[in-house]
Motif scaffolding. Structure first.
Motif, mmCIF file in Angstrom:
data_model
loop_
_atom_site.group_PDB
_atom_site.id
_atom_site.type_symbol
_atom_site.label_atom_id
_atom_site.label_comp_id
_atom_site.label_asym_id
_atom_site.label_seq_id
_atom_site.Cartn_x
_atom_site.Cartn_y
_atom_site.Cartn_z
ATOM 1 N N ALA A 36 0.874 -1.014 0.076
ATOM 2 C CA ALA A 36 -0.144 0.039 0.118
ATOM 3 C C ALA A 36 0.894 1.228 0.008
ATOM 4 O O ALA A 36 1.791 1.346 0.486
ATOM 5 C CB ALA A 36 -1.159 -0.014 1.171
ATOM 6 N N ALA A 37 0.364 1.994 -0.686
ATOM 7 C CA ALA A 37 1.034 3.620 -0.814
ATOM 8 C C ALA A 37 1.143 4.219 0.717
ATOM 9 O O ALA A 37 2.288 4.988 1.101
ATOM 10 C CB ALA A 37 0.469 4.489 -1.727
ATOM 11 N N ASN A 38 0.082 4.144 1.444
ATOM 12 C CA ASN A 38 0.308 4.730 2.659
ATOM 13 C C ASN A 38 0.046 3.437 3.831
ATOM 14 O O ASN A 38 -0.189 2.507 3.652
ATOM 15 C CB ASN A 38 -1.001 5.809 2.929
ATOM 16 C CG ASN A 38 -0.878 6.964 3.772
ATOM 17 O OD1 ASN A 38 0.141 6.673 4.616
ATOM 18 N ND2 ASN A 38 -1.547 7.985 3.778
ATOM 19 N N LEU A 39 -0.198 4.099 5.052
ATOM 20 C CA LEU A 39 -0.428 3.149 6.212
ATOM 21 C C LEU A 39 -1.963 2.541 5.924
ATOM 22 O O LEU A 39 -2.808 3.119 5.849
ATOM 23 C CB LEU A 39 -0.022 3.651 7.535
ATOM 24 C CG LEU A 39 1.227 4.096 7.867
ATOM 25 C CD1 LEU A 39 1.190 4.915 9.179
ATOM 26 C CD2 LEU A 39 2.153 2.833 8.000
ATOM 27 N N PRO A 40 -1.910 1.137 6.251
ATOM 28 C CA PRO A 40 -3.416 0.772 5.753
ATOM 29 C C PRO A 40 -4.489 1.235 6.711
ATOM 30 O O PRO A 40 -5.513 1.415 6.517
ATOM 31 C CB PRO A 40 -2.889 -0.776 6.032
ATOM 32 C CG PRO A 40 -1.730 -1.106 5.679
ATOM 33 C CD PRO A 40 -1.013 -0.029 5.907
#
Length: 133
Positions: free
Chosen positions: A70-74
């Motif tokens: 994922a590009a950011n924290l889930p």
């Protein structure tokens, strides 16, 4: 979320150590420490299962393989998806958890060195305390 997960896993392992410790010490009778260890095992085990279930339901069981990339924290992605503009509450909780782990690590480190010095595992000057404090 990783920090919170790690803290729960550590608490879970400490509960396990409390349960096993009585048997390893040669005292198989059930003690208060073993009871609290068993309670910690049950509570932290439930927390781990519930948090994992929420993550999988929120993320989607058909896309589990994309959690790691994922590009950011889930947790932030899920908070943005379900809470909209209130996702910052999860961000504050994550920052708070990170600071709490940093403080706890510093506290346990100094106490560990002090205790090890008192038992003779480290040089005695580690066990010296300022007379005023």
């Amino acid at each position: 979320m990783t920090v919170v997960n790690n803290l729960v896993v550590i608490a879970h392992l400490l509960g396990l150590a409390a349960v096993i410790g009585g048997y390893a010490a040669g005292r198989p009778a059930v003690s208060q420490v073993m009871l609290w260890g068993a309670r910690a095992q049950i509570i932290t085990g439930l927390i781990l299962v519930i948090c994992t279930w929420f993550l999988l339901i929120g993320w989607g069981t058909d896309r589990v393989d994309t959690i790691a990339t994922a590009a950011n924290l889930p947790p932030l992605i899920l908070a943005d998806r379900f809470w909209g503009s209130a996702y910052w509450i999860v961000l504050i909780a994550l920052i708070n958890s990170t600071l709490a782990v940093c403080i706890a690590s510093n506290l346990v480190g100094t106490r560990m060195y002090y205790s090890m010095a008192r038992t003779g595992a480290l040089p005695a000057w580690f066990a010296k305390i300022h007379p005023k404090y």
